[in-house]
Scaffold this motif. Structure first.
Motif, PDB file in Angstrom:
ATOM      1  N   ALA A 201       0.831  -1.203   0.000  1.00 21.20           N
ATOM      2  CA  ALA A 201       0.000   0.000   0.000  1.00 21.20           C
ATOM      3  C   ALA A 201       0.864   1.251   0.000  1.00 21.20           C
ATOM      4  O   ALA A 201       0.587   2.221  -0.730  1.00 21.20           O
ATOM      5  N   LEU A 202       1.943   1.255   0.788  1.00 18.70           N
ATOM      6  CA  LEU A 202       2.846   2.406   0.851  1.00 18.70           C
ATOM      7  C   LEU A 202       3.523   2.641  -0.496  1.00 18.70           C
ATOM      8  O   LEU A 202       3.622   3.786  -0.966  1.00 18.70           O
ATOM      9  N   ILE A 203       3.989   1.565  -1.127  1.00 20.89           N
ATOM     10  CA  ILE A 203       4.659   1.686  -2.428  1.00 20.89           C
ATOM     11  C   ILE A 203       3.720   2.294  -3.463  1.00 20.89           C
ATOM     12  O   ILE A 203       4.087   3.211  -4.204  1.00 20.89           O
ATOM     13  N   HIS A 204       2.490   1.814  -3.514  1.00 21.75           N
ATOM     14  CA  HIS A 204       1.541   2.310  -4.510  1.00 21.75           C
ATOM     15  C   HIS A 204       1.044   3.713  -4.159  1.00 21.75           C
ATOM     16  O   HIS A 204       0.736   4.501  -5.069  1.00 21.75           O
ATOM     17  N   LEU A 205       0.981   4.033  -2.892  1.00 19.17           N
ATOM     18  CA  LEU A 205       0.637   5.399  -2.493  1.00 19.17           C
ATOM     19  C   LEU A 205       1.684   6.379  -3.022  1.00 19.17           C
ATOM     20  O   LEU A 205       1.340   7.401  -3.634  1.00 19.17           O
ATOM     21  N   ILE A 206       2.962   6.059  -2.812  1.00 14.59           N
ATOM     22  CA  ILE A 206       4.034   6.945  -3.268  1.00 14.59           C
ATOM     23  C   ILE A 206       4.085   6.992  -4.790  1.00 14.59           C
ATOM     24  O   ILE A 206       4.286   8.063  -5.385  1.00 14.59           O
ATOM     25  N   ASN A 207       3.884   5.846  -5.452  1.00 10.84           N
ATOM     26  CA  ASN A 207       3.896   5.829  -6.912  1.00 10.84           C
ATOM     27  C   ASN A 207       2.744   6.647  -7.497  1.00 10.84           C
ATOM     28  O   ASN A 207       2.849   7.164  -8.615  1.00 10.84           O
ATOM     29  N   THR A 208       1.640   6.764  -6.767  1.00 10.18           N
ATOM     30  CA  THR A 208       0.544   7.625  -7.212  1.00 10.18           C
ATOM     31  C   THR A 208       0.890   9.089  -6.979  1.00 10.18           C
ATOM     32  O   THR A 208       0.616   9.950  -7.834  1.00 10.18           O
ATOM     33  N   LEU A 209       1.529   9.377  -5.858  1.00 11.05           N
ATOM     34  CA  LEU A 209       1.922  10.757  -5.564  1.00 11.05           C
ATOM     35  C   LEU A 209       2.998  11.270  -6.519  1.00 11.05           C
ATOM     36  O   LEU A 209       3.215  12.489  -6.599  1.00 11.05           O
ATOM     37  N   ILE A 210       3.664  10.362  -7.238  1.00 12.92           N
ATOM     38  CA  ILE A 210       4.658  10.790  -8.229  1.00 12.92           C
ATOM     39  C   ILE A 210       4.035  11.758  -9.243  1.00 12.92           C
ATOM     40  O   ILE A 210       4.680  12.694  -9.715  1.00 12.92           O
ATOM     41  N   TYR A 211       2.757  11.526  -9.568  1.00 13.16           N
ATOM     42  CA  TYR A 211       2.087  12.396 -10.532  1.00 13.16           C
ATOM     43  C   TYR A 211       2.076  13.850 -10.061  1.00 13.16           C
ATOM     44  O   TYR A 211       1.986  14.770 -10.872  1.00 13.16           O
ATOM     45  N   SER A 212       2.152  14.057  -8.740  1.00 18.44           N
ATOM     46  CA  SER A 212       2.112  15.416  -8.211  1.00 18.44           C
ATOM     47  C   SER A 212       3.336  16.220  -8.602  1.00 18.44           C
ATOM     48  O   SER A 212       3.303  17.452  -8.571  1.00 18.44           O
ATOM     49  N   ALA A 213       4.449  15.538  -8.942  1.00 23.86           N
ATOM     50  CA  ALA A 213       5.670  16.265  -9.300  1.00 23.86           C
ATOM     51  C   ALA A 213       5.443  17.133 -10.528  1.00 23.86           C
ATOM     52  O   ALA A 213       5.915  18.280 -10.593  1.00 23.86           O
ATOM     53  N   ARG A 214       4.695  16.632 -11.520  1.00 24.50           N
ATOM     54  CA  ARG A 214       4.410  17.435 -12.718  1.00 24.50           C
ATOM     55  C   ARG A 214       3.539  18.636 -12.357  1.00 24.50           C
ATOM     56  O   ARG A 214       3.793  19.762 -12.794  1.00 24.50           O
ATOM     57  N   TRP A 215       2.511  18.383 -11.576  1.00 24.69           N
ATOM     58  CA  TRP A 215       1.583  19.457 -11.194  1.00 24.69           C
ATOM     59  C   TRP A 215       2.309  20.536 -10.389  1.00 24.69           C
ATOM     60  O   TRP A 215       2.196  21.734 -10.667  1.00 24.69           O
ATOM     61  N   ALA A 216       3.080  20.112  -9.381  1.00 21.60           N
ATOM     62  CA  ALA A 216       3.813  21.068  -8.550  1.00 21.60           C
ATOM     63  C   ALA A 216       4.875  21.796  -9.374  1.00 21.60           C
ATOM     64  O   ALA A 216       5.135  22.988  -9.152  1.00 21.60           O
ATOM     65  N   GLY A 217       5.490  21.077 -10.328  1.00 22.59           N
ATOM     66  CA  GLY A 217       6.496  21.707 -11.181  1.00 22.59           C
ATOM     67  C   GLY A 217       5.914  22.820 -12.029  1.00 22.59           C
ATOM     68  O   GLY A 217       6.518  23.883 -12.199  1.00 22.59           O
ATOM     69  N   VAL A 218       4.709  22.581 -12.563  1.00 27.08           N
ATOM     70  CA  VAL A 218       4.028  23.617 -13.359  1.00 27.08           C
ATOM     71  C   VAL A 218       3.561  24.751 -12.452  1.00 27.08           C
ATOM     72  O   VAL A 218       3.673  25.936 -12.795  1.00 27.08           O
ATOM     73  N   LYS A 219       3.050  24.413 -11.298  1.00 24.25           N
ATOM     74  CA  LYS A 219       2.521  25.403 -10.349  1.00 24.25           C
ATOM     75  C   LYS A 219       3.608  26.385  -9.908  1.00 24.25           C
ATOM     76  O   LYS A 219       3.362  27.584  -9.771  1.00 24.25           O
ATOM     77  N   THR A 220       4.821  25.869  -9.695  1.00 25.58           N
ATOM     78  CA  THR A 220       5.930  26.708  -9.232  1.00 25.58           C
ATOM     79  C   THR A 220       6.851  27.161 -10.362  1.00 25.58           C
ATOM     80  O   THR A 220       7.704  28.027 -10.156  1.00 25.58           O
ATOM     81  N   GLY A 221       6.680  26.544 -11.540  1.00 27.88           N
ATOM     82  CA  GLY A 221       7.580  26.864 -12.652  1.00 27.88           C
ATOM     83  C   GLY A 221       8.953  26.249 -12.492  1.00 27.88           C
ATOM     84  O   GLY A 221       9.912  26.690 -13.126  1.00 27.88           O
ATOM     85  N   ARG A 222       9.053  25.211 -11.668  1.00 25.74           N
ATOM     86  CA  ARG A 222      10.358  24.592 -11.367  1.00 25.74           C
ATOM     87  C   ARG A 222      10.227  23.075 -11.467  1.00 25.74           C
ATOM     88  O   ARG A 222      10.280  22.361 -10.464  1.00 25.74           O
ATOM     89  N   LEU A 223      10.063  22.594 -12.684  1.00 25.91           N
ATOM     90  CA  LEU A 223       9.789  21.171 -12.918  1.00 25.91           C
ATOM     91  C   LEU A 223      10.985  20.297 -12.550  1.00 25.91           C
ATOM     92  O   LEU A 223      10.828  19.240 -11.929  1.00 25.91           O
ATOM     93  N   ALA A 224      12.188  20.716 -12.951  1.00 23.60           N
ATOM     94  CA  ALA A 224      13.382  19.906 -12.666  1.00 23.60           C
ATOM     95  C   ALA A 224      13.604  19.769 -11.164  1.00 23.60           C
ATOM     96  O   ALA A 224      13.932  18.680 -10.664  1.00 23.60           O
TER      97      ALA A 224
END
Length: 290
Positions: free
Chosen positions: A13-36
């Protein structure tokens, strides 16, 4: 339910929770303008999933070994595999193992659901973390600041789960994403969820050559890897880059993240259907090799 199985369920459950939260990196990167920076910082969190995976794998393997050893102890190791599979005692052990692995897949589903619900608040928290990292310029200092009681309490206040209304608002917008891209993500998520589990179960179906069967998980995962690298990841990257360049609105990335989480959830449901057929496919390939 044994302690080792409960630990496997929690880690899955923990592994799949984190693998789902990976998608947030794109969203947060666009939100802050700092994708890398977003991807770089998320890799630190991803280490938790990698560590959990190193503990989970031998525990899963021990479940299969226990099934095989109990079956062989009751019937004798001299029986050919095909005859062994027909014996009621061994069939009972296989049924118990299948039941346990289906619980593992269910825990993957639950972890994905929790990860999806936490996506919006996690994006808010992660966006703050990215901006804070720019100020301090050091990951150790960032962790030190994050662990301060005041910041930790503020982080907990931010982590309010997404409401059903927020999901309805995302779904209400016209779909601006390729449908084939989303359908493939269901298929890929299903294969990734069951790939290793099917290979382990194939080892129980082919007990005298279980190591060969277990190591053939790439037979199942390989198709998903190719599709992910050629279709899903590039499409998601293009949508993200277009949002950073101002060619798309941020809500398109938000919608993409939501639909990727939903299709990942559907993929874990599909994994329940793929689990046993994939195991027999791996067994058939293993038979050709020995």
């Amino acid at each position: 339910m044994t302690v080792s199985l409960i630990l496997v369920l929690v880690l899955t459950a923990l592994i799949h929770l984190i693998n789902t939260l990976i998608y947030s990196a794109r969203w947060a990167g666009v939100k802050t303008g700092r994708l890398a920076t977003a991807y770089s910082l998320f890799n630190i969190i991803f280490l938790i999933a990698s560590t959990a995976n190193t503990v989970q794998a031998p525990l899963l393997s021990s479940l299969v070994e226990r099934t095989i050893n109990q079956g062989l102890a009751a019937l004798g190791s001299h029986l050919p595999d095909d005859l062994l599979l027909q014996m009621p005692v061994y069939q009972h052990e296989l049924h118990l193992l299948e039941h346990q692995i289906r619980w593992v897949i269910l825990s993957a589903t639950l972890g994905t659901v929790v990860g999806g619900v936490l996506l919006p608040p996690f994006v808010r928290l992660f966006s703050r973390t990215i901006l804070l990292f720019e100020e301090v310029g050091s990951v150790p200092r960032l962790f030190f600041l994050a662990l301060s009681p005041r910041r930790f309490w503020n982080a907990l206040k931010v982590m309010r789960p997404a409401s059903p209304g927020s999901l309805r608002r995302v779904m209400a917008h016209k779909l601006g994403l390729p449908k084939g891209f989303l359908l493939l993500n269901i298929f890929i998520s299903g294969i990734y969820t069951t790939g290793v589990l099917s290979a382990l179960y194939a080892g129980a179906l082919f007990p005298h050559y279980r190591t060969t069967a277990t190591l053939l998980s790439p037979i199942v995962n390989g198709v998903a890897t190719v599709l992910l690298a050629m279709v899903v990841d590039p499409t998601a990257a293009v949508i993200t880059d277009q949002a950073l360049q101002g060619k798309r609105e941020e809500k398109d990335v938000r919608q993409m993240v939501a639909y990727l989480a939903i299709t990942r959830f559907l993929g874990t449901i599909l994994a329940q259907l793929l689990f046993v057929p994939s195991a027999w496919l791996i067994r058939a390939v293993a038979e050709l090799l020995v």
